[in-house]
Design an enzyme around this catalytic site. Sequence first.
Site: not given
Length: 258
Positions: A112, A132
């Site tokens: 990210e 995740e």
Amino acid sequence: MSAAIRPEVLTEAVGNVLVVTLNREHVRNAVNTAMAEGVAGALDELDRRRDLVAGVLTGAGSTFCSGMDLKAFLAGERPGVPGRGFAGIVERGSDKPLIAAVEGHAIAGGFEIVLACDLVVASETAAFGLPEVKRGLVAAAGGLFRLPQRVPYQLAMEMALTGEFVPAERARELGLVNRLVPAGEAASAALELAAAIARNGPLAVAATKRIITLSRDWSAEESFDRQRPMAEDVRSSEDAREGARAFTEKRPPRWSGK
């Protein structure tokens, strides 16, 4: 010579480029609060200094960033900075072009961070992913809306829903990586790319990034009206006149940033 905004983040000005290094190699550059504050401070410096035109963000050692430091998280830390978000970058990056130089893994929050940069140079050892979901979590640091802007919808869905990693060569094929280089050369190649950007007019570079970034939310009807004041500010600058003079006089321009 490198300087430390905090020990967890090193900065070094190389010509008109600021090199920012995530410096927690012992934990694969996992992000804790101190690192987030260091990145935010480095980006503040990049934005503030008129002599800097672009930045390179890289990681110490053989890993770019493994994401959030889970031990720090369990100890109660929230590795973000108000106004800039996770890692001091994902909600607001730099006003100037920022290049991610990736060796090894850029996963979870590390990926990210990469997606919050404008360009990506990766070594053949690099791998990218949002794992995740494998841990029962959501990639909430921008990956779920930035990734579909970079790759086709179905591929973004596959990466986000499976949590599987994408190797550097595949990432290059998908358009996630601008330049793919041999292992150990990502930072130097990113610096070369940043230097090519920094040779251009600094006002023009900043305005160009701003228009490209903001125009994703403009309608076709308003695009030229929204662009016009930004372009005109540059067109009326001393740098624009210097660029024209340098071209006619067949010499390199001498930018003033005015």
